[in-house]
Enzyme design. Sequence first.
Site, mmCIF file in Angstrom:
data_model
loop_
_atom_site.group_PDB
_atom_site.id
_atom_site.type_symbol
_atom_site.label_atom_id
_atom_site.label_comp_id
_atom_site.label_asym_id
_atom_site.label_seq_id
_atom_site.Cartn_x
_atom_site.Cartn_y
_atom_site.Cartn_z
ATOM 1 N N GLY A 118 75.155 10.322 69.307
ATOM 2 C CA GLY A 118 74.556 9.975 70.522
ATOM 3 C C GLY A 118 73.747 9.817 71.838
ATOM 4 C CD GLN A 150 68.997 12.929 73.756
ATOM 5 O OE1 GLN A 150 70.348 11.905 73.384
ATOM 6 N NE2 GLN A 150 68.904 13.102 72.387
ATOM 7 C CB CYS A 201 71.164 17.793 70.526
ATOM 8 S SG CYS A 201 70.032 17.261 72.060
ATOM 9 C CG LEU A 202 69.928 12.837 68.238
ATOM 10 C CD1 LEU A 202 69.343 11.103 67.554
ATOM 11 C CD2 LEU A 202 68.683 13.105 65.976
ATOM 12 C CG HIS A 238 75.894 16.545 72.774
ATOM 13 N ND1 HIS A 238 75.342 17.482 72.426
ATOM 14 C CD2 HIS A 238 74.495 15.739 74.111
ATOM 15 C CE1 HIS A 238 73.587 17.341 72.649
ATOM 16 N NE2 HIS A 238 73.654 16.264 73.009
ATOM 17 C CD GLU A 239 74.561 12.007 73.779
ATOM 18 O OE1 GLU A 239 73.551 12.060 73.759
ATOM 19 O OE2 GLU A 239 74.470 12.158 72.132
ATOM 20 C CG HIS A 279 71.694 14.676 77.013
ATOM 21 N ND1 HIS A 279 70.041 15.259 76.616
ATOM 22 C CD2 HIS A 279 71.847 14.484 75.545
ATOM 23 C CE1 HIS A 279 70.178 16.011 75.565
ATOM 24 N NE2 HIS A 279 70.994 15.386 75.379
HETATM 25 ZN ZN ZN Z 1 71.887 15.617 73.303
#
Ligand code: ZN
Length: 154
Positions: free
Chosen positions: A46, A51, A88-89, A130-131, A134
């Site tokens: 995701g 991000q 997480c990226l 999670h997304e 963000h």
């Molecule tokens: Zn993340």
Amino acid sequence: MAIRKIVTMGDDILRKQSREVKEINERILVLLDDMVETLRENNGAGLAAPQVGVLKQVVVIDVGEGLIELINPVITHSEGAVVEAEGCLSIPGKWANVERPERVTVEALGRDGKKLTITGEGMLARALCHEIDHLHGVLYVDKMLGFIEEEDEE
Ligand code: ZN
């Protein structure tokens, strides 16, 4: 389409509130396309617009059940609780156990501007939470039970 640079933890933008998308215009469609390409390039599950440095309420998710693109997503229902490993990226190379709902329902707009409702369980519920976090400046480190130590290979 273009691969965008992923912002990593420590950058203030990850802590800011994203704005609601008022109009789904060409810029938003390009953003979605770029986010999908960036997600795939990084083998992520995701990605949220902050991000890639854009404070708009846009997320893309693919946990292996097909691509999901969401604009202005809101969690309208959640139930249960599961602790699982999460990454997480924007926090490369780290994993942590995080408690998330077992099942969530999310309302959003699709790229066509139509309202959609998604109910996700397990991995998908985790990714949705999670997304969407963000979009509100929340990272999993705020909720985690602790980083998972890498085990040495034998
Ligand atoms: Zn993340």
